[in-house]
Enzyme design. Structure first.
Site, mmCIF file in Angstrom:
data_model
loop_
_atom_site.group_PDB
_atom_site.id
_atom_site.type_symbol
_atom_site.label_atom_id
_atom_site.label_comp_id
_atom_site.label_asym_id
_atom_site.label_seq_id
_atom_site.Cartn_x
_atom_site.Cartn_y
_atom_site.Cartn_z
ATOM 1 N N HIS A 161 7.606 1.473 -10.707
ATOM 2 C CA HIS A 161 6.455 0.984 -9.940
ATOM 3 C C HIS A 161 5.177 1.317 -10.677
ATOM 4 O O HIS A 161 5.026 2.399 -11.238
ATOM 5 C CB HIS A 161 6.437 1.581 -8.532
ATOM 6 C CG HIS A 161 6.626 3.065 -8.489
ATOM 7 N ND1 HIS A 161 7.872 3.652 -8.587
ATOM 8 C CD2 HIS A 161 5.733 4.070 -8.385
ATOM 9 C CE1 HIS A 161 7.739 4.971 -8.532
ATOM 10 N NE2 HIS A 161 6.438 5.247 -8.421
ATOM 11 N N ARG A 186 0.832 -1.205 0.000
ATOM 12 C CA ARG A 186 0.000 0.000 0.000
ATOM 13 C C ARG A 186 0.868 1.257 0.000
ATOM 14 O O ARG A 186 1.881 1.329 0.714
ATOM 15 C CB ARG A 186 -0.933 0.005 1.215
ATOM 16 C CG ARG A 186 -1.999 -1.085 1.130
ATOM 17 C CD ARG A 186 -2.960 -1.027 2.298
ATOM 18 N NE ARG A 186 -3.688 -2.273 2.397
ATOM 19 C CZ ARG A 186 -4.782 -2.580 1.681
ATOM 20 N NH1 ARG A 186 -5.283 -1.702 0.828
ATOM 21 N NH2 ARG A 186 -5.365 -3.751 1.824
HETATM 22 P P1 5GP Z 1 5.917 8.296 -8.025
HETATM 23 O O1 5GP Z 1 5.601 9.729 -7.685
HETATM 24 O O2 5GP Z 1 7.404 8.045 -8.074
HETATM 25 O O3 5GP Z 1 5.200 7.776 -9.241
HETATM 26 O O4 5GP Z 1 5.325 7.438 -6.820
HETATM 27 C C1 5GP Z 1 6.024 7.191 -5.656
HETATM 28 C C2 5GP Z 1 5.025 6.763 -4.620
HETATM 29 O O5 5GP Z 1 5.703 6.153 -3.539
HETATM 30 C C3 5GP Z 1 4.214 7.926 -4.027
HETATM 31 O O6 5GP Z 1 2.832 7.716 -4.290
HETATM 32 C C4 5GP Z 1 4.559 7.891 -2.550
HETATM 33 O O7 5GP Z 1 3.461 8.194 -1.728
HETATM 34 C C5 5GP Z 1 5.041 6.465 -2.348
HETATM 35 N N1 5GP Z 1 6.017 6.301 -1.294
HETATM 36 C C6 5GP Z 1 7.130 7.052 -1.079
HETATM 37 N N2 5GP Z 1 7.817 6.594 -0.029
HETATM 38 C C7 5GP Z 1 7.130 5.507 0.432
HETATM 39 C C8 5GP Z 1 7.369 4.594 1.512
HETATM 40 O O8 5GP Z 1 8.352 4.672 2.249
HETATM 41 N N3 5GP Z 1 6.448 3.602 1.673
HETATM 42 C C9 5GP Z 1 5.350 3.480 0.875
HETATM 43 N N4 5GP Z 1 4.511 2.472 1.133
HETATM 44 N N5 5GP Z 1 5.113 4.325 -0.160
HETATM 45 C C10 5GP Z 1 5.996 5.313 -0.380
#
Ligand code: 5GP
Length: 114
Positions: free
Chosen positions: A100, A29
Site C-alpha cells: 500500500h 482513508r
Molecule cells: P503500514 O504500517 O503497514 O505501512 O500501514 C498500515 C496502515 O493501515 C496503518 O496506517 C493503519 O492505520 C492502517 N490500517 C490498519 N487496519 C486498517 C483498517 O481496518 N482500515 C483502514 N482504513 N486502515 C487500516
C-alpha cells in the site's frame, strides 16, 4: 493470503471510507490518520511486500502513483505538496502485508522521517 485485511476491504467484507477506485486500484482513508489527509492506495491483487513484486507488476505499481496524483489533485493538496510512502517489512514499520502506498497531505512534513 486469507489473513490479508486489505483483500477484505476490496471485497467490502470490512467497511472503509473509499475515495478512489478503478479496475486495478482501490484507495481509502487510513483508520488512524497521521495527517489531515491520509489515504492508503492498494492494488486489487495480493502482493505482500515490495520484495514480492515481480517484473510484470511494475506497471501496476506505477498505477498506484498515478492514483496518488489523481487523489491529491481531487483533494486539493497537489499544489502545496504531499508525501507518498511505502513501508517494506518490519524495520520500516509495515504492519499490513498487502502493499500500500500512503498518501499524506494537509500539513508540513519533516525530513528525514522518523
Ligand atoms: P503500514 O504500517 O503497514 O505501512 O500501514 C498500515 C496502515 O493501515 C496503518 O496506517 C493503519 O492505520 C492502517 N490500517 C490498519 N487496519 C486498517 C483498517 O481496518 N482500515 C483502514 N482504513 N486502515 C487500516
Amino acid at each position: 493470503m486469507s489473513d490479508d485485511l486489505f483483500l477484505k476491504i476490496i471485497s467490502r467484507e470490512i467497511p472503509a471510507d473509499i475515495v478512489f477506485e478503478n479496475d486495478d486500484v482501490l484507495a481509502f482513508r487510513d483508520v488512524n490518520p497521521q495527517a489531515p489527509l491520509h489515504v492508503l492506495i492498494i492494488p486489487k491483487i495480493h502482493i505482500r511486500t515490495i520484495n514480492d513484486m515481480q517484473q510484470q507488476d511494475a506497471e501496476l505499481f506505477g498505477k498506484l502513483f498515478f492514483a496518488a496524483r489523481e487523489i491529491a489533485l481531487e483533494q486539493g493538496i497537489a499544489k502545496d505538496g504531499y508525501r507518498v510512502v511505502m513501508n517494506c517489512n518490519a524495520a520500516a514499520g509495515q504492519t499490513v502485508f498487502h502493499v500500500h502506498l500512503h498518501l499524506l497531505g494537509g500539513r508540513k512534513f519533516d525530513w528525514p522521517p522518523g
